[in-house]
Design a protein around this motif. Structure first.
Motif, PDB file in Angstrom:
ATOM      1  N   THR A 170       0.818  -1.209   0.000  1.00 33.85           N
ATOM      2  CA  THR A 170       0.000   0.000   0.000  1.00 33.85           C
ATOM      3  C   THR A 170       0.853   1.261   0.000  1.00 33.85           C
ATOM      4  N   HIS A 171       0.214   2.366  -0.383  1.00 37.03           N
ATOM      5  CA  HIS A 171       0.888   3.663  -0.319  1.00 37.03           C
ATOM      6  C   HIS A 171       1.441   3.912   1.080  1.00 37.03           C
ATOM      7  N   ASP A 172       0.616   3.669   2.093  1.00 40.12           N
ATOM      8  CA  ASP A 172       1.030   3.957   3.470  1.00 40.12           C
ATOM      9  C   ASP A 172       2.240   3.134   3.878  1.00 40.12           C
ATOM     10  N   LEU A 175       5.367   4.594   2.045  1.00 42.18           N
ATOM     11  CA  LEU A 175       5.766   5.889   2.589  1.00 42.18           C
ATOM     12  C   LEU A 175       6.357   5.743   3.982  1.00 42.18           C
ATOM     13  N   GLU A 186       1.733  11.503   1.330  1.00 36.89           N
ATOM     14  CA  GLU A 186       2.524  12.164   0.284  1.00 36.89           C
ATOM     15  C   GLU A 186       2.719  11.223  -0.907  1.00 36.89           C
ATOM     16  N   THR A 187       1.612  10.824  -1.534  1.00 32.97           N
ATOM     17  CA  THR A 187       1.689   9.841  -2.618  1.00 32.97           C
ATOM     18  C   THR A 187       2.399  10.388  -3.849  1.00 32.97           C
ATOM     19  N   ASN A 188       2.533  11.707  -3.943  1.00 35.13           N
ATOM     20  CA  ASN A 188       3.262  12.273  -5.085  1.00 35.13           C
ATOM     21  C   ASN A 188       4.723  11.836  -5.085  1.00 35.13           C
ATOM     22  N   LEU A 190       5.772   8.896  -4.262  1.00 34.12           N
ATOM     23  CA  LEU A 190       5.788   7.564  -4.866  1.00 34.12           C
ATOM     24  C   LEU A 190       5.635   7.639  -6.378  1.00 34.12           C
ATOM     25  N   ARG A 191       4.748   8.495  -6.866  1.00 32.52           N
ATOM     26  CA  ARG A 191       4.555   8.620  -8.314  1.00 32.52           C
ATOM     27  C   ARG A 191       5.855   9.015  -9.005  1.00 32.52           C
ATOM     28  N   THR A 213       0.804  -0.293 -10.942  1.00 35.72           N
ATOM     29  CA  THR A 213       0.026   0.591 -10.067  1.00 35.72           C
ATOM     30  C   THR A 213      -1.326  -0.045  -9.787  1.00 35.72           C
ATOM     31  N   GLY A 218      -1.943   1.247  -4.052  1.00 30.25           N
ATOM     32  CA  GLY A 218      -0.509   1.091  -3.886  1.00 30.25           C
ATOM     33  C   GLY A 218       0.122   0.525  -5.140  1.00 30.25           C
ATOM     34  N   TYR A 219       1.144  -0.309  -4.942  1.00 29.19           N
ATOM     35  CA  TYR A 219       1.903  -0.854  -6.070  1.00 29.19           C
ATOM     36  C   TYR A 219       2.168  -2.344  -5.863  1.00 29.19           C
TER      37      TYR A 219
END
Length: 223
Positions: A170-172, A175, A186-188, A190-191, A213, A218-219
């Motif tokens: 996940t994004h969390d 991060l 702050e998902t930017n 990751l992008r 993605t 998430g990824y």
């Protein structure tokens, strides 16, 4: 020199462990809380973790579970909890060994050496795709047989995804483990970094086959 992350909110025990380990040639990192332990583990490459269960913020078993989502670092529990249920929970969560307080330093050092032997980097896999290879033990990435230079942050992201290949990260989680809890949302970040990794590793960065993605979640690393 092996690096040991010591996690204990009892300062006298933490300091005693630090002094004894440094005297025997280990380098040490320290944390007094569960969140602090996760931050230290994400920011530094510890070879083994000594973990107390009775931490002031997160229970030690929860710390083990969170570490095991992305790390294979050996974990030796050092706890005043003597019950068999506590030991079973810690070992089931992913701990490698369990030592009860009070403890003998010679015994703890022997357990530590055994955990380090079991956790040698030679046990880490080489993750291969048809386009590139990630050697987790050597911390090396190659594409068509040629080395690919990654920044430390790019490597952390790729390593976390490769260790959890096939599973959603996940994004969390990304991060928190790469930058720390202060960067939640702050998902930017990751992008930007995933775009860089795709340019370096994917044959068609606009249509990636391996660094995928999962929209809004998430990824995923797909072998």
């Amino acid at each position: 020199m092996a690096a040991v992350l010591i996690v204990d909110d009892e300062v006298p025990i933490l300091r005693a462990l630090q002094i004894n380990l440094q005297a025997r040639g280990y380098s040490t990192l320290t944390a007094f809380t569960g969140h602090g332990a996760l931050e230290q583990a994400a920011a530094h490459q510890a070879d083994v973790v000594i973990l107390d269960l009775g931490l002031p913020d997160l229970d030690g078993v929860e710390v083990i579970r969170r570490l095991r989502r992305w790390s294979d670092v050996p974990i030796v529990v050092l706890s005043a909890r003597h019950g068999s249920d506590d030991k079973i929970q810690a070992l089931d969560a992913g701990a490698d060994d369990y030592v009860t307080k009070p403890f003998g330093m010679d015994e703890l050092l022997a357990r530590l050496r055994a955990a380090l032997r079991r956790g040698t980097s030679a046990d880490l896999p080489v993750v291969e795709t048809e386009h590139f290879t990630v050697d987790l033990a050597a911390k090396r990435v190659t594409r068509a047989g040629e080395p690919v230079r990654l920044t430390p942050t790019e490597w952390k992201i790729l390593e976390l995804l490769a260790r959890n290949r096939g599973a959603l990260v996940t994004h969390d989680e990304l991060l928190n483990q790469v930058w720390g809890p202060a960067y939640a949302g702050e998902t930017n970040y990751l992008r930007v970094y995933l775009a860089q990794l795709r340019r370096k590793l994917e044959t068609d960065p606009a249509n990636p086959r391996h660094l995928l993605t999962e929209q809004g979640l998430g990824y995923r690393f797909q072998e």
